[in-house]
Scaffold this motif. Structure first.
Motif, PDB file in Angstrom:
ATOM      1  N   LYS A   1       0.845  -1.186   0.000  1.00  0.00           N
ATOM      2  CA  LYS A   1       0.000   0.000   0.000  1.00  0.00           C
ATOM      3  C   LYS A   1       0.887   1.245   0.000  1.00  0.00           C
ATOM      4  O   LYS A   1       1.752   1.399   0.863  1.00  0.00           O
ATOM      5  CB  LYS A   1      -0.909  -0.014   1.232  1.00  0.00           C
ATOM      6  CG  LYS A   1      -2.070   0.950   1.166  1.00  0.00           C
ATOM      7  CD  LYS A   1      -2.982   0.760   2.373  1.00  0.00           C
ATOM      8  CE  LYS A   1      -4.207   1.647   2.286  1.00  0.00           C
ATOM      9  NZ  LYS A   1      -5.090   1.460   3.469  1.00  0.00           N
ATOM     10  N   ILE A   2       0.646   2.116  -0.972  1.00  0.00           N
ATOM     11  CA  ILE A   2       1.424   3.360  -1.054  1.00  0.00           C
ATOM     12  C   ILE A   2       0.576   4.530  -0.587  1.00  0.00           C
ATOM     13  O   ILE A   2       0.881   5.171   0.412  1.00  0.00           O
ATOM     14  CB  ILE A   2       1.945   3.581  -2.488  1.00  0.00           C
ATOM     15  CG1 ILE A   2       2.886   2.441  -2.881  1.00  0.00           C
ATOM     16  CG2 ILE A   2       2.657   4.928  -2.582  1.00  0.00           C
ATOM     17  CD1 ILE A   2       3.476   2.599  -4.254  1.00  0.00           C
ATOM     18  N   ALA A   3      -0.494   4.827  -1.325  1.00  0.00           N
ATOM     19  CA  ALA A   3      -1.405   5.881  -0.881  1.00  0.00           C
ATOM     20  C   ALA A   3      -2.135   5.435   0.374  1.00  0.00           C
ATOM     21  O   ALA A   3      -2.366   4.245   0.589  1.00  0.00           O
ATOM     22  CB  ALA A   3      -2.401   6.214  -1.987  1.00  0.00           C
ATOM     23  N   TYR A   4      -2.473   6.408   1.216  1.00  0.00           N
ATOM     24  CA  TYR A   4      -3.147   6.165   2.494  1.00  0.00           C
ATOM     25  C   TYR A   4      -2.258   5.355   3.438  1.00  0.00           C
ATOM     26  O   TYR A   4      -2.754   4.598   4.276  1.00  0.00           O
ATOM     27  CB  TYR A   4      -4.487   5.458   2.290  1.00  0.00           C
ATOM     28  CG  TYR A   4      -5.282   6.016   1.155  1.00  0.00           C
ATOM     29  CD1 TYR A   4      -5.555   7.385   1.096  1.00  0.00           C
ATOM     30  CD2 TYR A   4      -5.747   5.210   0.127  1.00  0.00           C
ATOM     31  CE1 TYR A   4      -6.276   7.920   0.048  1.00  0.00           C
ATOM     32  CE2 TYR A   4      -6.468   5.735  -0.935  1.00  0.00           C
ATOM     33  CZ  TYR A   4      -6.730   7.092  -0.964  1.00  0.00           C
ATOM     34  OH  TYR A   4      -7.433   7.629  -2.014  1.00  0.00           O
ATOM     35  N   ALA A   5      -0.951   5.514   3.285  1.00  0.00           N
ATOM     36  CA  ALA A   5       0.027   4.850   4.141  1.00  0.00           C
ATOM     37  C   ALA A   5       1.275   5.726   4.193  1.00  0.00           C
ATOM     38  O   ALA A   5       1.384   6.742   3.489  1.00  0.00           O
ATOM     39  CB  ALA A   5       0.351   3.443   3.625  1.00  0.00           C
ATOM     40  N   THR A   6       2.236   5.337   5.021  1.00  0.00           N
ATOM     41  CA  THR A   6       3.452   6.125   5.191  1.00  0.00           C
ATOM     42  C   THR A   6       4.237   6.318   3.898  1.00  0.00           C
ATOM     43  O   THR A   6       4.762   7.415   3.654  1.00  0.00           O
ATOM     44  CB  THR A   6       4.343   5.487   6.264  1.00  0.00           C
ATOM     45  OG1 THR A   6       3.605   5.390   7.498  1.00  0.00           O
ATOM     46  CG2 THR A   6       5.590   6.310   6.509  1.00  0.00           C
ATOM     47  N   PRO A   7       4.382   5.291   3.026  1.00  0.00           N
ATOM     48  CA  PRO A   7       5.115   5.532   1.772  1.00  0.00           C
ATOM     49  C   PRO A   7       4.540   6.664   0.937  1.00  0.00           C
ATOM     50  O   PRO A   7       5.297   7.427   0.320  1.00  0.00           O
ATOM     51  CB  PRO A   7       5.000   4.184   1.040  1.00  0.00           C
ATOM     52  CG  PRO A   7       4.860   3.179   2.125  1.00  0.00           C
ATOM     53  CD  PRO A   7       4.053   3.861   3.182  1.00  0.00           C
ATOM     54  N   GLY A   8       3.224   6.803   0.902  1.00  0.00           N
ATOM     55  CA  GLY A   8       2.622   7.902   0.158  1.00  0.00           C
ATOM     56  C   GLY A   8       2.981   9.255   0.739  1.00  0.00           C
ATOM     57  O   GLY A   8       3.216  10.218  -0.004  1.00  0.00           O
TER      58      GLY A   8
ATOM     59  N   ASN B   1      -5.147  10.109   6.658  1.00  0.00           N
ATOM     60  CA  ASN B   1      -5.543  10.803   7.897  1.00  0.00           C
ATOM     61  C   ASN B   1      -6.170   9.880   8.929  1.00  0.00           C
ATOM     62  O   ASN B   1      -7.185  10.213   9.552  1.00  0.00           O
ATOM     63  CB  ASN B   1      -6.505  11.954   7.565  1.00  0.00           C
ATOM     64  CG  ASN B   1      -5.970  12.834   6.459  1.00  0.00           C
ATOM     65  OD1 ASN B   1      -4.779  13.131   6.404  1.00  0.00           O
ATOM     66  ND2 ASN B   1      -6.840  13.247   5.552  1.00  0.00           N
ATOM     67  N   LEU B   2      -5.593   8.725   9.128  1.00  0.00           N
ATOM     68  CA  LEU B   2      -6.054   7.801  10.160  1.00  0.00           C
ATOM     69  C   LEU B   2      -5.320   8.099  11.458  1.00  0.00           C
ATOM     70  O   LEU B   2      -4.085   8.068  11.485  1.00  0.00           O
ATOM     71  CB  LEU B   2      -5.802   6.352   9.737  1.00  0.00           C
ATOM     72  CG  LEU B   2      -6.539   5.867   8.482  1.00  0.00           C
ATOM     73  CD1 LEU B   2      -6.111   4.442   8.148  1.00  0.00           C
ATOM     74  CD2 LEU B   2      -8.043   5.938   8.685  1.00  0.00           C
ATOM     75  N   PRO B   3      -6.029   8.413  12.540  1.00  0.00           N
ATOM     76  CA  PRO B   3      -5.346   8.683  13.812  1.00  0.00           C
ATOM     77  C   PRO B   3      -4.462   7.521  14.230  1.00  0.00           C
ATOM     78  O   PRO B   3      -4.804   6.354  14.041  1.00  0.00           O
ATOM     79  CB  PRO B   3      -6.511   8.887  14.789  1.00  0.00           C
ATOM     80  CG  PRO B   3      -7.659   9.321  13.932  1.00  0.00           C
ATOM     81  CD  PRO B   3      -7.489   8.591  12.632  1.00  0.00           C
ATOM     82  N   PHE B   4      -3.283   7.873  14.751  1.00  0.00           N
ATOM     83  CA  PHE B   4      -2.272   6.924  15.215  1.00  0.00           C
ATOM     84  C   PHE B   4      -1.599   6.152  14.074  1.00  0.00           C
ATOM     85  O   PHE B   4      -0.736   5.321  14.321  1.00  0.00           O
ATOM     86  CB  PHE B   4      -2.850   5.912  16.213  1.00  0.00           C
ATOM     87  CG  PHE B   4      -3.405   6.547  17.447  1.00  0.00           C
ATOM     88  CD1 PHE B   4      -2.579   6.916  18.493  1.00  0.00           C
ATOM     89  CD2 PHE B   4      -4.767   6.787  17.575  1.00  0.00           C
ATOM     90  CE1 PHE B   4      -3.086   7.504  19.638  1.00  0.00           C
ATOM     91  CE2 PHE B   4      -5.292   7.379  18.712  1.00  0.00           C
ATOM     92  CZ  PHE B   4      -4.450   7.741  19.746  1.00  0.00           C
ATOM     93  N   LYS B   5      -1.984   6.430  12.818  1.00  0.00           N
ATOM     94  CA  LYS B   5      -1.380   5.709  11.690  1.00  0.00           C
ATOM     95  C   LYS B   5      -0.852   6.671  10.627  1.00  0.00           C
ATOM     96  O   LYS B   5       0.343   6.682  10.344  1.00  0.00           O
ATOM     97  CB  LYS B   5      -2.395   4.740  11.081  1.00  0.00           C
ATOM     98  CG  LYS B   5      -2.749   3.576  11.995  1.00  0.00           C
ATOM     99  CD  LYS B   5      -3.699   2.603  11.301  1.00  0.00           C
ATOM    100  CE  LYS B   5      -4.035   1.429  12.212  1.00  0.00           C
ATOM    101  NZ  LYS B   5      -4.960   0.466  11.548  1.00  0.00           N
TER     102      LYS B   5
ATOM    103  N   LEU C   1      -2.210  18.530  10.170  1.00  0.00           N
ATOM    104  CA  LEU C   1      -3.643  18.221  10.194  1.00  0.00           C
ATOM    105  C   LEU C   1      -4.157  18.195  11.623  1.00  0.00           C
ATOM    106  O   LEU C   1      -5.274  18.675  11.897  1.00  0.00           O
ATOM    107  CB  LEU C   1      -3.902  16.873   9.517  1.00  0.00           C
ATOM    108  CG  LEU C   1      -5.342  16.353   9.620  1.00  0.00           C
ATOM    109  CD1 LEU C   1      -6.307  17.295   8.916  1.00  0.00           C
ATOM    110  CD2 LEU C   1      -5.449  14.945   9.056  1.00  0.00           C
ATOM    111  N   LEU C   2      -3.371  17.662  12.530  1.00  0.00           N
ATOM    112  CA  LEU C   2      -3.807  17.599  13.924  1.00  0.00           C
ATOM    113  C   LEU C   2      -3.963  18.998  14.521  1.00  0.00           C
ATOM    114  O   LEU C   2      -4.832  19.216  15.370  1.00  0.00           O
ATOM    115  CB  LEU C   2      -2.805  16.779  14.738  1.00  0.00           C
ATOM    116  CG  LEU C   2      -3.224  16.418  16.161  1.00  0.00           C
ATOM    117  CD1 LEU C   2      -4.551  15.691  16.172  1.00  0.00           C
ATOM    118  CD2 LEU C   2      -2.146  15.581  16.840  1.00  0.00           C
TER     119      LEU C   2
END
Length: 279
Positions: free
Chosen positions: A136-143, A222-226, A232-233
């Motif tokens: 997973k790239i988008a919606y994850a740290t690599p993205g 934008n998933l909290p803790f991830k 954003l916060l």
């Protein structure tokens, strides 16, 4: 007449221009930063610990600092390669490549974020290739890292490019004539000359990555803790009317960015002092 011309100011109304420029800088830049600093100082130790000690805030800070650090490192290496190619080689499309380096400066960050998300999402042209392997790239740290590399790369290229243009080939040719290998020439001749600019570009890319919002907000998820980034916060805390929490986080990012600026100004002096000591 000649004496009057010799001591004439470089700009008409230099004193007035300097005063207006300084006043405008103070209103636009210094005054908001001073207000933030005063508000942050008024929180006290308990307010700071309560705001920064939140596990959600710590997770966002860890993600933002880690992603910005990794992205700045990648941008510095790739930027050095791009600058080397643009300066040292002549090929069709060279001017186009040189112009594309500045694209992140001209492109609105939100547009860049949407474009990167469309490419690296699981159903995107590149993202689907990785999704087939459960990557997973988008919606994850690599993205997030890719977005920060995108906006940080111009800093590394434009910082190194003028140094490479003034460096020339004489020192490399002299080293080669003395029997030095390409690796030795790179390590002993080229890298020491480029190191101040390389570290400056790294610091600029890191400082920009810490506060980047538009190009990251879409691809992060934008998933909290991830995948929730610190800028954003800050917005979320303001929407929750937690102004003390937003001020504390913003002040922490301000201190980090200011430390980067101090490092940028101190790097050339430290390296030149080290060269004199070695000599």
């Amino acid at each position: 007449m000649s004496i009057a011309r010799r001591h004439r100011r470089p700009l008409p109304g230099f004193g007035i221009s300097l005063g207006l420029g300084t006043a405008w800088l103070g209103v636009v830049v210094l005054l908001p930063l001073a207000a933030l600093s005063v508000r942050a100082a008024g929180l006290g130790a308990d307010g700071w610990l309560r705001a920064i000690g939140d596990p959600r805030v710590q997770a966002a800070l860890e993600l933002s600092f880690g992603a910005a650090l990794l992205a700045a490192f990648i941008a510095a290496l790739v930027g050095a390669l791009v600058a080397w190619v643009v300066v040292r080689y002549r090929f069709p499309g060279r001017r186009l490549l040189d112009a594309l380096v500045d694209l992140p400066f001209a492109l609105p960050t939100a547009v860049a974020g949407i474009a990167l998300t469309a490419i690296y999402a699981p159903n995107g042209s590149v993202g689907r290739l990785f999704a087939e392997h459960d990557i997973k790239i988008a919606y994850a740290t690599p993205g997030i890292v890719i977005a920060l590399v995108f906006i940080g790369l111009p800093f590394a290229v434009r910082t190194l490019q003028p140094v490479l243009e003034t460096l020339g080939r004489e020192q490399e040719e002299a080293a080669a004539s003395l029997g030095a290998s390409r690796f030795t020439t790179l390590r002993r001749v080229i890298v020491p000359e480029l190191l101040p600019a390389l570290l400056t570009g790294f610091s600029l890319a890191f400082a920009r990555g810490l506060g980047e919002y538009g190009s990251v907000i879409f691809i992060a998820g934008n998933l909290p803790f991830k995948t929730e980034i610190t800028p954003l916060l800050i917005t979320i805390r303001l929407e929750e009317y937690d102004y003390d929490g937003a001020v504390a986080i913003a002040a922490l990012l301000l201190v980090a960015s200011f430390a980067c600026l101090l490092a940028i100004n101190a790097i050339p002096a430290l390296l030149s002092h080290g060269k004199r000591s070695d000599g």
